[in-house]
Design an enzyme around this catalytic site. Structure first.
Site, PDB file in Angstrom:
ATOM      1  N   SER A   1       0.820  -1.210   0.000  1.00 33.87           N
ATOM      2  CA  SER A   1       0.000   0.000   0.000  1.00 33.87           C
ATOM      3  C   SER A   1       0.862   1.272   0.000  1.00 33.87           C
ATOM      4  CB  SER A   1      -0.964  -0.034   1.193  1.00 33.87           C
ATOM      5  OG  SER A   1      -1.976   0.941   1.050  1.00 33.87           O
TER       6      SER A   1
ATOM      7  N   ASP B   1      -9.916  -5.071  -4.491  1.00 34.04           N
ATOM      8  CA  ASP B   1      -9.233  -4.231  -3.509  1.00 34.04           C
ATOM      9  C   ASP B   1     -10.162  -3.067  -3.198  1.00 34.04           C
ATOM     10  OD1 ASP B   1      -7.644  -2.368  -2.152  1.00 34.04           O
ATOM     11  OD2 ASP B   1      -5.864  -2.769  -3.335  1.00 34.04           O
TER      12      ASP B   1
ATOM     13  N   HIS C   1      -7.197  -6.004   0.084  1.00 32.89           N
ATOM     14  CA  HIS C   1      -6.089  -5.051   0.080  1.00 32.89           C
ATOM     15  C   HIS C   1      -4.853  -5.541   0.843  1.00 32.89           C
ATOM     16  CE1 HIS C   1      -4.029  -1.277  -0.292  1.00 32.89           C
ATOM     17  NE2 HIS C   1      -3.935  -1.160   1.018  1.00 32.89           N
TER      18      HIS C   1
END
Length: 248
Positions: free
Chosen positions: A83, A184, A214
């Site tokens: 991320s 996601d 995610h």
């Protein structure tokens, strides 16, 4: 003095996430003989209120310091980021050309568009935190991977960070291994497109994850991420002699 024949991997967690999101990969890489550096980003791994005063420059300093620390121990370095950690990994390669390769897992260069995000720069002066419990993960047995509250000041800093790193993409030249979950709920696929269009890497491998959300590093595809990462690293080092077990 470190062992320059060893290979190091810098693992970087994401926004509001914690070190638990990378615990599986850390263990697997260490068991394979890699030297691991895994920094705790400023404002994380403590209390959500600690994020309120953090600037995006603090996160840049965190990863640059960790990179330099790892470089003292090893001769070759790869960076893996989840991320926001993926965005920070791209920043490192844009600025430190001796990084051998970058592995991105649902990396963040933009957020899902919403009217609420448009007002964050103003709203943060009136609202400090918003309640947003839980992590975006398909494996519901995994908990405690992120804060339950988001600091709007920190979210604003995150947005500024992504803008800065988007401007650095042309300086990214190392091979990239990109993992993207097809489902996601946090980071849109647009982040992948931005990366593909923006970097100057000659080698880019894109792998779609079909059974993770995610936080894929702790989700049902975590073994896929580890195994394909090992293949990626092994391929890049195949012309050289390294004292490490890459046969898994």
């Amino acid at each position: 003095m470190g062992d320059k024949e060893k290979v190091g991997i810098l693992l970087i967690h994401g926004f509001t996430g914690n070190l638990k999101t990378l615990s599986y990969l850390k263990t697997q890489f260490e068991n394979s003989g890699f030297i691991i550096e895994m920094p705790s980003l400023s404002g994380h791994n403590t209390d959500y209120r600690d994020l309120d005063k953090v600037k995006f420059e603090d996160w840049l300093d965190d990863v640059e310091t960790a990179f330099k620390r790892l470089k003292e121990k090893t001769g070759t370095i790869f960076v893996l980021g989840l991320s926001m950690g993926g965005a920070l990994a791209l920043h490192l390669q844009a600025n430190f050309k001796d990084i051998k390769g970058v592995i991105l897992v649902n990396h963040a260069l933009t957020l899902k568009k919403s009217l609420k995000l448009f007002f964050v720069p103003i709203l943060r002066h009136f609202v400090k935190f918003i309640y947003d419990p839980g992590s975006d993960i398909k494996d519901k047995s995994k908990t405690g991977l992120a804060y339950d509250y988001i600091s709007l000041n920190a979210l604003y800093e995150f947005m500024k960070l992504m803008k800065v790193i988007r401007s650095e993409l042309a300086n990214v030249t190392s091979p990239l291994l990109i993992f993207k979950s097809l489902e996601d709920h946090v980071i849109p696929y647009e982040s992948v497109i931005i990366t593909l269009k923006g970097v100057n890497s000659d080698e880019i491998i894109l792998i779609h994850l079909k059974n993770s959300y995610h936080v894929a590093t702790e989700d049902f595809d975590k073994e896929v991420i580890f195994n394909r990462s090992i293949e990626f690293i092994k391929t890049l080092l195949k012309e050289e002699r390294w004292r490490i077990d890459l046969t898994q």
